[in-house]
Design a protein around this motif. Structure first.
Motif, short mmCIF file in Angstrom:
data_model
loop_
_atom_site.label_atom_id
_atom_site.label_comp_id
_atom_site.label_asym_id
_atom_site.label_seq_id
_atom_site.Cartn_x
_atom_site.Cartn_y
_atom_site.Cartn_z
N LYS A 116 14.02 -11.07 -16.86
CA LYS A 116 15.06 -11.08 -15.83
C LYS A 116 14.77 -10.02 -14.78
CE LYS A 116 18.18 -7.93 -18.25
NZ LYS A 116 19.50 -7.69 -18.79
N LEU A 117 15.19 -10.29 -13.57
CA LEU A 117 15.01 -9.37 -12.45
C LEU A 117 16.00 -8.22 -12.58
CD1 LEU A 117 13.79 -8.86 -9.56
CD2 LEU A 117 15.69 -10.18 -8.69
N TYR A 118 15.50 -6.97 -12.50
CA TYR A 118 16.46 -5.87 -12.57
C TYR A 118 16.32 -4.88 -11.42
CZ TYR A 118 13.25 -2.22 -14.37
OH TYR A 118 12.25 -1.28 -14.52
N ARG A 119 15.31 -5.03 -10.56
CA ARG A 119 15.23 -4.12 -9.42
C ARG A 119 14.47 -4.79 -8.28
NH1 ARG A 119 13.15 1.01 -11.39
NH2 ARG A 119 15.32 1.58 -11.70
N ILE A 389 1.06 -10.22 -9.21
CA ILE A 389 1.88 -9.89 -10.38
C ILE A 389 1.09 -8.87 -11.20
CG2 ILE A 389 2.93 -10.77 -12.50
CD1 ILE A 389 3.16 -13.49 -11.15
N THR A 390 1.77 -7.78 -11.58
CA THR A 390 1.12 -6.73 -12.35
C THR A 390 2.04 -6.29 -13.47
OG1 THR A 390 0.24 -5.96 -10.23
CG2 THR A 390 -0.15 -4.56 -12.13
N PHE A 391 1.51 -6.23 -14.69
CA PHE A 391 2.27 -5.63 -15.80
C PHE A 391 1.99 -4.13 -15.82
CE2 PHE A 391 2.22 -9.99 -17.54
CZ PHE A 391 3.55 -10.09 -17.94
N ASP A 392 3.00 -3.34 -16.19
CA ASP A 392 2.74 -1.91 -16.35
C ASP A 392 1.93 -1.69 -17.63
OD1 ASP A 392 4.56 -2.25 -18.38
OD2 ASP A 392 5.75 -0.47 -17.89
N THR A 396 5.84 -4.10 -20.73
CA THR A 396 7.27 -4.45 -20.84
C THR A 396 7.92 -4.64 -19.48
OG1 THR A 396 7.84 -2.11 -20.93
CG2 THR A 396 7.55 -3.25 -23.03
N ARG A 397 7.25 -4.19 -18.41
CA ARG A 397 7.79 -4.39 -17.07
C ARG A 397 6.77 -5.14 -16.22
NH1 ARG A 397 9.92 1.72 -16.37
NH2 ARG A 397 8.05 1.99 -17.63
N MET A 398 7.28 -5.97 -15.37
CA MET A 398 6.42 -6.84 -14.56
C MET A 398 6.78 -6.61 -13.08
SD MET A 398 6.05 -10.91 -15.02
CE MET A 398 7.72 -11.35 -14.59
N ILE A 399 5.78 -6.27 -12.29
CA ILE A 399 6.00 -5.97 -10.86
C ILE A 399 5.40 -7.11 -10.05
CG2 ILE A 399 5.58 -4.30 -9.02
CD1 ILE A 399 4.97 -2.29 -11.40
N THR A 400 6.21 -7.70 -9.17
CA THR A 400 5.70 -8.74 -8.28
C THR A 400 5.82 -8.26 -6.84
OG1 THR A 400 7.81 -9.85 -7.98
CG2 THR A 400 6.51 -10.52 -9.86
N THR A 401 4.82 -8.60 -6.02
CA THR A 401 4.87 -8.28 -4.59
C THR A 401 4.94 -9.59 -3.83
OG1 THR A 401 2.47 -8.27 -4.35
CG2 THR A 401 3.51 -6.20 -4.99
N TYR A 410 10.69 -6.87 -13.00
CA TYR A 410 11.32 -7.66 -14.05
C TYR A 410 11.14 -6.97 -15.40
CZ TYR A 410 11.24 -11.57 -10.71
OH TYR A 410 11.42 -12.38 -9.60
N LYS A 411 12.07 -7.23 -16.32
CA LYS A 411 11.90 -6.77 -17.70
C LYS A 411 12.44 -7.85 -18.63
CE LYS A 411 16.25 -4.21 -17.93
NZ LYS A 411 16.87 -2.91 -18.13
N GLU A 412 12.12 -7.73 -19.91
CA GLU A 412 12.60 -8.70 -20.89
C GLU A 412 14.09 -8.54 -21.11
OE1 GLU A 412 10.20 -8.16 -24.36
OE2 GLU A 412 8.75 -9.67 -23.73
N ASP A 413 14.77 -9.64 -21.34
CA ASP A 413 16.20 -9.63 -21.61
C ASP A 413 16.43 -9.16 -23.04
OD1 ASP A 413 18.88 -10.04 -21.75
OD2 ASP A 413 18.87 -12.12 -21.05
N ASP A 414 17.03 -7.96 -23.20
CA ASP A 414 17.22 -7.38 -24.54
C ASP A 414 18.23 -8.17 -25.36
OD1 ASP A 414 15.50 -5.40 -23.77
OD2 ASP A 414 17.10 -4.10 -23.00
N ALA A 415 19.20 -8.79 -24.68
CA ALA A 415 20.27 -9.49 -25.41
C ALA A 415 19.84 -10.86 -25.93
CB ALA A 415 21.49 -9.64 -24.49
N ALA A 416 18.71 -11.35 -25.47
CA ALA A 416 18.29 -12.72 -25.84
C ALA A 416 17.76 -12.74 -27.28
CB ALA A 416 17.21 -13.21 -24.89
N THR A 417 18.10 -13.81 -28.00
CA THR A 417 17.57 -14.02 -29.34
C THR A 417 17.02 -15.44 -29.42
OG1 THR A 417 19.70 -14.84 -30.16
CG2 THR A 417 19.28 -12.46 -30.38
N GLU A 418 16.44 -15.78 -30.57
CA GLU A 418 15.92 -17.14 -30.75
C GLU A 418 17.03 -18.17 -30.77
OE1 GLU A 418 12.61 -18.14 -33.24
OE2 GLU A 418 12.29 -16.04 -33.72
N GLU A 419 18.26 -17.73 -31.12
CA GLU A 419 19.39 -18.67 -31.14
C GLU A 419 19.89 -18.93 -29.72
OE1 GLU A 419 19.33 -16.02 -33.48
OE2 GLU A 419 18.49 -17.52 -34.85
N THR A 420 19.98 -17.87 -28.90
CA THR A 420 20.51 -18.06 -27.55
C THR A 420 19.49 -18.74 -26.64
OG1 THR A 420 19.75 -15.86 -26.90
CG2 THR A 420 22.02 -16.04 -27.71
N HIS A 421 18.20 -18.47 -26.85
CA HIS A 421 17.15 -19.09 -26.02
C HIS A 421 16.12 -19.73 -26.96
CE1 HIS A 421 18.97 -16.26 -23.22
NE2 HIS A 421 18.45 -16.97 -22.24
#
Length: 435
Positions: A116-119, A389-392, A396-401, A410-421
């Motif tokens: 998900k996009l966070y910044r 696209i560059t990973f740090d 865990t973080r993905m930078i796109t220009t 972008y970073k991974e959605d911490d709240a997501a699980t195999e049940e929700t997604h």
């Protein structure tokens, strides 16, 4: 014309078809069918009276209703061996039953958390073309069409310093693992080495005849590789600024170049639709991969597997080193793919000219997420492209220009699980792949 008349033809009579087949079979296999009949008659005469008769119309016993040309008379023993009988009822040979092969099942993809996009970082006044993260994972640099290189704090997204010196669009950036150096290249044909302790240019590498589009640093030796519109890749000694090799062979712009320590040490992707694997010691091409049908704009190595991926508008393809063996196609990103990145977790990301990003599971090629970045205020619809696209360093973080003059993190959605997604995995539906 004939297709149009297809529906108006009279329906075929099944009895007529059956008669036609019988006449044809009699014509072709008449003598054989006669011998089959006689052998069946002889067999029924030789059978003892107390044997159970075969069920009526059971073709598997080679009865009169059988359509088989040669009678098949297996007798199963208790040990799983099949004894075949000839026409006289004598055992001919013993054949062990071979188990039927199952169709190969598709491997289940590993579950990845959605991103998900966070910044969103704004600050450049032109298209942001390239990005590089420094080895300490504290800050990253971006280069833009506005000729400026900006260095940002990775944690907070704050601007640290702006470097000016290029006189045209900055197209490539690379940090040295062993020195406090940043390398940059651009459409002004210049390749510069910046000392980040003084924020000054300390070296220039002269030799390219046209715009320089991509660059890579060798991980273990002090060698810099640049590639561009003059259809060549050039290998430079970092300290002496000498042009060690000029890798000649492509017939069009070399859009992307990558380096690794093992063979092939250099891989280039070009607009001539080929990928070349280079021998760094000899300065010669050791293999040319011609599977792509359209220009190859991005290539990237997997951080831990001995593999790399290449992107083109027709497909994303995976290859195995050292000889460039084709592994699989990742199809579905129907756009001009500008960039690729992969992290150690096996997440491959492709970014395209229309602003779409597809996230893939590296091993199975399963597309588990599709992203379209939100439109930034004041930007046009045509400014939706993702350029890099560059990973740090942690992955865990993905930078796109992007073309809307922003940098998105972008970073991974911490709240997501195999049940929700859940993984929408359908192994029974195997797509017809385009090659």
């Amino acid at each position: 014309m004939f297709l149009l008349n297809q529906g108006t033809l009279p329906p075929m009579d099944p009895n007529v078809l059956k008669m036609k087949k019988a006449v044809k079979a009699n014509d072709c296999y008449g003598p054989v069918l006669e011998r089959v009949k006689t052998s069946n008659l002889a067999k029924t005469q030789n059978e003892p009276d107390n044997a159970d008769p075969p069920p009526p119309g059971d073709e598997s016993f080679g009865g009169t209703n059988s359509t088989s040309i040669v009678p098949y008379n297996p007798v199963h023993n208790s040990n799983g061996v099949v004894t075949h009988l000839n026409a006289g009822g004598n055992a001919v040979n013993n054949i062990i039953m071979i188990p039927q092969k199952k169709t190969p099942s598709m491997a289940k993809p590993k579950w990845h958390a959605p991103w998900k996009l966070y910044r969103v970082i704004s600050g450049h006044l032109g298209w942001v073309r390239c990005c590089a993260v420094e080895p300490g994972n504290e800050w990253f640099a971006t280069g833009s069409a506005h000729r400026v290189i900006k260095i940002w704090d990775l944690a907070s997204g704050k601007l640290k310093v702006s470097l000016t010196g290029h006189i045209s669009c900055v197209r490539g950036l690379a940090f040295s693992q062993r020195h406090p150096y940043l390398f940059s290249c651009g459409e002004d044909r210049q390749v510069k080495c910046w000392d980040l302790e003084y924020n000054k240019v300390i070296r220039h590498y002269h030799g390219h005849l046209s715009a320089v589009y991509s660059m890579a640093l060798h991980p273990s030796i002090d060698v810099l590789v640049t590639a561009g519109r003059d259809s060549t890749a050039r290998v430079w000694d970092m300290r002496t600024k000498a042009n060690v090799h000029t890798l000649v062979g492509h017939t069009n712009t070399v859009a992307s170049v990558i380096c690794q320590t093992t063979e092939p040490q250099i891989v280039t992707g070009s607009h001539d639709c080929t990928i070349r694997l280079w021998d760094l010691a000899a300065g010669k091409s050791r293999a040319t991969l011609t599977n792509h049908k359209k220009s190859v704009r991005a290539v990237t190595f997997h951080p831990s597997l001995y593999m790399f991926a290449s992107a083109s508008p027709d497909n994303i393809k995976q290859w195995k080193c050292p000889e460039g063996k084709f592994i699989q196609n990742l199809s579905g990103h129907n756009a001009i793919v500008n960039c690729l990145a992969v992290n150690a977790d096996g997440v491959l990301v492709s970014g395209a000219d229309n602003g779409t990003m597809h996230l893939w599971d590296w091993r199975t090629g399963y597309n588990f997420q599709r992203l379209q970045a939100p439109v930034q205020p004041g930007s046009m619809d045509s400014e939706a492209g993702v350029f890099s696209i560059t990973f740090d360093m942690s992955g865990t973080r993905m930078i796109t220009t992007e073309a809307d003059k922003t940098i998105k993190v972008y970073k991974e959605d911490d709240a997501a699980t195999e049940e929700t997604h859940p993984v929408n995995w359908r192994p029974d539906i195997i797509k017809r792949r385009k090659y």
